[in-house]
Design a protein around this motif. Structure first.
Motif, PDB file in Angstrom:
ATOM      1  N   CYS A 197       7.968 -31.369 -91.747  1.00 49.17           N
ATOM      2  CA  CYS A 197       8.100 -31.499 -90.296  1.00 49.17           C
ATOM      3  C   CYS A 197       9.581 -31.606 -89.915  1.00 49.17           C
ATOM      4  N   ASN A 198       9.829 -31.650 -88.617  1.00 46.62           N
ATOM      5  CA  ASN A 198      11.190 -31.842 -88.115  1.00 46.62           C
ATOM      6  C   ASN A 198      11.563 -33.310 -88.309  1.00 46.62           C
ATOM      7  N   GLU A 199      12.652 -33.543 -89.011  1.00 45.07           N
ATOM      8  CA  GLU A 199      13.103 -34.892 -89.329  1.00 45.07           C
ATOM      9  C   GLU A 199      13.378 -35.729 -88.074  1.00 45.07           C
ATOM     10  N   GLU A 200      13.821 -35.093 -87.008  1.00 46.48           N
ATOM     11  CA  GLU A 200      14.211 -35.808 -85.789  1.00 46.48           C
ATOM     12  C   GLU A 200      13.230 -35.584 -84.639  1.00 46.48           C
ATOM     13  N   GLY A 201      12.012 -35.167 -84.957  1.00 48.96           N
ATOM     14  CA  GLY A 201      11.028 -34.832 -83.925  1.00 48.96           C
ATOM     15  C   GLY A 201      10.809 -35.933 -82.901  1.00 48.96           C
ATOM     16  N   LYS A 202      10.691 -37.172 -83.357  1.00 48.55           N
ATOM     17  CA  LYS A 202      10.486 -38.297 -82.426  1.00 48.55           C
ATOM     18  C   LYS A 202      11.720 -38.534 -81.572  1.00 48.55           C
ATOM     19  N   MET A 203      12.891 -38.550 -82.207  1.00 50.73           N
ATOM     20  CA  MET A 203      14.141 -38.814 -81.473  1.00 50.73           C
ATOM     21  C   MET A 203      14.425 -37.739 -80.429  1.00 50.73           C
ATOM     22  N   LEU A 204      14.006 -36.494 -80.725  1.00 54.44           N
ATOM     23  CA  LEU A 204      14.237 -35.390 -79.797  1.00 54.44           C
ATOM     24  C   LEU A 204      13.156 -35.299 -78.715  1.00 54.44           C
ATOM     25  N   GLY A 205      12.151 -36.163 -78.794  1.00 54.43           N
ATOM     26  CA  GLY A 205      11.115 -36.190 -77.776  1.00 54.43           C
ATOM     27  C   GLY A 205      10.040 -35.125 -77.937  1.00 54.43           C
ATOM     28  N   PHE A 206       9.838 -34.627 -79.161  1.00 50.44           N
ATOM     29  CA  PHE A 206       8.776 -33.649 -79.384  1.00 50.44           C
ATOM     30  C   PHE A 206       7.422 -34.289 -79.088  1.00 50.44           C
ATOM     31  N   ILE A 239       3.305 -41.345 -86.619  1.00 50.22           N
ATOM     32  CA  ILE A 239       2.914 -40.188 -85.794  1.00 50.22           C
ATOM     33  C   ILE A 239       3.860 -39.035 -86.097  1.00 50.22           C
ATOM     34  N   ILE A 240       3.306 -37.872 -86.412  1.00 52.20           N
ATOM     35  CA  ILE A 240       4.098 -36.672 -86.639  1.00 52.20           C
ATOM     36  C   ILE A 240       4.275 -35.991 -85.277  1.00 52.20           C
ATOM     37  N   CYS A 241       5.505 -35.784 -84.869  1.00 52.81           N
ATOM     38  CA  CYS A 241       5.800 -35.154 -83.578  1.00 52.81           C
ATOM     39  C   CYS A 241       6.287 -33.735 -83.809  1.00 52.81           C
ATOM     40  N   GLY A 242       5.775 -32.820 -83.014  1.00 49.64           N
ATOM     41  CA  GLY A 242       6.147 -31.412 -83.128  1.00 49.64           C
ATOM     42  C   GLY A 242       5.257 -30.687 -84.122  1.00 49.64           C
ATOM     43  N   ASP A 243       5.478 -29.380 -84.217  1.00 54.59           N
ATOM     44  CA  ASP A 243       4.733 -28.573 -85.175  1.00 54.59           C
ATOM     45  C   ASP A 243       5.096 -29.002 -86.595  1.00 54.59           C
ATOM     46  N   PHE A 244       4.170 -28.810 -87.520  1.00 53.36           N
ATOM     47  CA  PHE A 244       4.488 -29.059 -88.933  1.00 53.36           C
ATOM     48  C   PHE A 244       3.687 -28.088 -89.782  1.00 53.36           C
ATOM     49  N   ILE A 245       4.088 -28.025 -91.051  1.00 52.79           N
ATOM     50  CA  ILE A 245       3.343 -27.190 -91.997  1.00 52.79           C
ATOM     51  C   ILE A 245       2.928 -28.083 -93.164  1.00 52.79           C
ATOM     52  N   GLU A 246       1.874 -27.663 -93.817  1.00 51.81           N
ATOM     53  CA  GLU A 246       1.373 -28.417 -94.947  1.00 51.81           C
ATOM     54  C   GLU A 246       1.088 -27.460 -96.081  1.00 51.81           C
ATOM     55  N   ASN A 295      14.789 -20.701 -93.139  1.00 50.92           N
ATOM     56  CA  ASN A 295      13.746 -20.253 -92.216  1.00 50.92           C
ATOM     57  C   ASN A 295      12.860 -21.406 -91.769  1.00 50.92           C
ATOM     58  N   LEU A 296      12.670 -22.402 -92.633  1.00 54.77           N
ATOM     59  CA  LEU A 296      11.880 -23.569 -92.249  1.00 54.77           C
ATOM     60  C   LEU A 296      12.571 -24.343 -91.130  1.00 54.77           C
ATOM     61  N   GLN A 297      13.896 -24.445 -91.184  1.00 53.32           N
ATOM     62  CA  GLN A 297      14.631 -25.122 -90.118  1.00 53.32           C
ATOM     63  C   GLN A 297      14.464 -24.391 -88.797  1.00 53.32           C
ATOM     64  N   LYS A 298      14.498 -23.077 -88.814  1.00 50.92           N
ATOM     65  CA  LYS A 298      14.297 -22.303 -87.594  1.00 50.92           C
ATOM     66  C   LYS A 298      12.875 -22.477 -87.079  1.00 50.92           C
ATOM     67  N   PHE A 299      11.915 -22.455 -87.989  1.00 50.52           N
ATOM     68  CA  PHE A 299      10.506 -22.570 -87.614  1.00 50.52           C
ATOM     69  C   PHE A 299      10.198 -23.941 -87.009  1.00 50.52           C
ATOM     70  N   LEU A 330      12.501 -26.026 -85.761  1.00 47.05           N
ATOM     71  CA  LEU A 330      13.515 -26.326 -84.731  1.00 47.05           C
ATOM     72  C   LEU A 330      14.468 -27.446 -85.107  1.00 47.05           C
ATOM     73  N   GLY A 331      14.890 -27.495 -86.371  1.00 43.33           N
ATOM     74  CA  GLY A 331      15.884 -28.491 -86.764  1.00 43.33           C
ATOM     75  C   GLY A 331      15.779 -28.855 -88.227  1.00 43.33           C
ATOM     76  N   TYR A 332      16.389 -29.997 -88.563  1.00 42.74           N
ATOM     77  CA  TYR A 332      16.375 -30.476 -89.939  1.00 42.74           C
ATOM     78  C   TYR A 332      14.944 -30.790 -90.367  1.00 42.74           C
ATOM     79  N   ILE A 333      14.643 -30.488 -91.627  1.00 47.08           N
ATOM     80  CA  ILE A 333      13.278 -30.693 -92.104  1.00 47.08           C
ATOM     81  C   ILE A 333      13.164 -31.975 -92.927  1.00 47.08           C
ATOM     82  N   GLU A 334      11.975 -32.527 -92.908  1.00 45.45           N
ATOM     83  CA  GLU A 334      11.645 -33.699 -93.714  1.00 45.45           C
ATOM     84  C   GLU A 334      10.376 -33.377 -94.490  1.00 45.45           C
TER      85      GLU A 334
END
Length: 70
Positions: free
Chosen positions: A44-53, A63-70, A22-26, A28-32
């Protein structure tokens, strides 16, 4: 699990999120997992920067790109 959700351009909020795939869906991809301390983890999304988030927050010298949870 209870987590702080930090969406892009919105105020953070507390939510109950199911761990696992569910974290991957939330996110939008592989998690880090970034360990902030012994008791806090940023997920966060492991590939957020590469995907242009959209950049969300600065953490140390990164820089953390895209939504994340803490």
């Amino acid at each position: 699990m209870r987590a702080l959700v930090v969406p892009i351009c919105e105020n953070p909020y507390v939510a109950d999120i199911q761990p696992g795939l569910n974290l991957q869906k939330f996110l939008l991809g592989y998690i880090e997992c970034v360990y902030l301390s012994d008791s806090a983890v940023l997920i966060c999304n492991e590939e957020g920067k590469m995907l242009g988030f959209t950049p969300n927050r600065v953490y140390q010298d990164d820089i953390i790109c895209g939504d994340f949870i803490e």
